[in-house]
Design an enzyme around this catalytic site. Structure first.
Site, mmCIF file in Angstrom:
data_model
loop_
_atom_site.group_PDB
_atom_site.id
_atom_site.type_symbol
_atom_site.label_atom_id
_atom_site.label_comp_id
_atom_site.label_asym_id
_atom_site.label_seq_id
_atom_site.Cartn_x
_atom_site.Cartn_y
_atom_site.Cartn_z
ATOM 1 N N SER A 87 0.809 -1.219 0.000
ATOM 2 C CA SER A 87 0.000 0.000 0.000
ATOM 3 C C SER A 87 0.841 1.268 0.000
ATOM 4 C CB SER A 87 -0.936 -0.004 1.216
ATOM 5 O OG SER A 87 -0.173 -0.062 2.400
ATOM 6 N N MET A 88 2.117 1.151 0.392
ATOM 7 C CA MET A 88 2.968 2.317 0.466
ATOM 8 C C MET A 88 4.352 1.973 -0.098
ATOM 9 S SD MET A 88 3.301 4.766 3.783
ATOM 10 C CE MET A 88 4.493 3.846 4.705
ATOM 11 N N HIS A 125 13.589 -1.452 0.513
ATOM 12 C CA HIS A 125 13.808 -2.654 1.310
ATOM 13 C C HIS A 125 14.965 -3.446 0.721
ATOM 14 C CE1 HIS A 125 11.242 -4.075 -1.983
ATOM 15 N NE2 HIS A 125 11.777 -5.262 -1.780
ATOM 16 N N GLN A 133 16.671 -7.542 0.266
ATOM 17 C CA GLN A 133 16.382 -8.968 0.296
ATOM 18 C C GLN A 133 17.682 -9.739 0.225
ATOM 19 O OE1 GLN A 133 13.855 -9.376 -3.169
ATOM 20 N NE2 GLN A 133 12.029 -9.369 -1.896
ATOM 21 N N HIS A 178 38.703 -17.351 2.212
ATOM 22 C CA HIS A 178 38.201 -17.936 0.977
ATOM 23 C C HIS A 178 37.407 -19.205 1.249
ATOM 24 C CE1 HIS A 178 41.431 -15.298 -0.454
ATOM 25 N NE2 HIS A 178 40.600 -15.104 -1.447
#
Length: 103
Positions: free
Chosen positions: A6-7, A11, A13, A80
């Protein structure tokens, strides 16, 4: 509305995939070729201050040269290893903290 739909908001991930995408496979092949030719790790060599975002004892974060998408960040272990699941119990929380610093 769906959760968060809605807004508009930024963000991050973090994903783990059971397959290697073609773009990642091509980068890995290029890095292996570089190592075969020079004997040096490509990622270790690109830790220049222009690309480096943050650095800690166990990890560093950088913007990859010619990033695939805006705001792409790589969190790279200083030692590594081919797999993040090889992290010992001491380093897992540090990886999490590094991701928060970079977000």
């Amino acid at each position: 509305a769906s959760a968060g739909a809605s807004m508009s908001h930024s963000h991050s991930q973090m994903m783990a995939l059971p397959v290697i995408p073609p773009s990642v496979s091509a980068r890995l092949t290029s890095m292996k070729d570089h190592f075969d030719q020079t004997g040096k790790c490509f990622i270790c060599e690109i830790q220049c201050k222009d690309l480096l975002i943050d650095s800690s004892t166990n990890f560093f974060s950088l913007v990859p040269f010619a990033a695939t998408f805006p705001f792409e960040i790589w969190i790279v272990p200083r030692y590594h290893t081919a797999h993040f699941h090889e992290l010992d119990a001491e380093k897992v929380p540090l990886l999490y903290l590094q991701s928060l610093v970079d977000a």
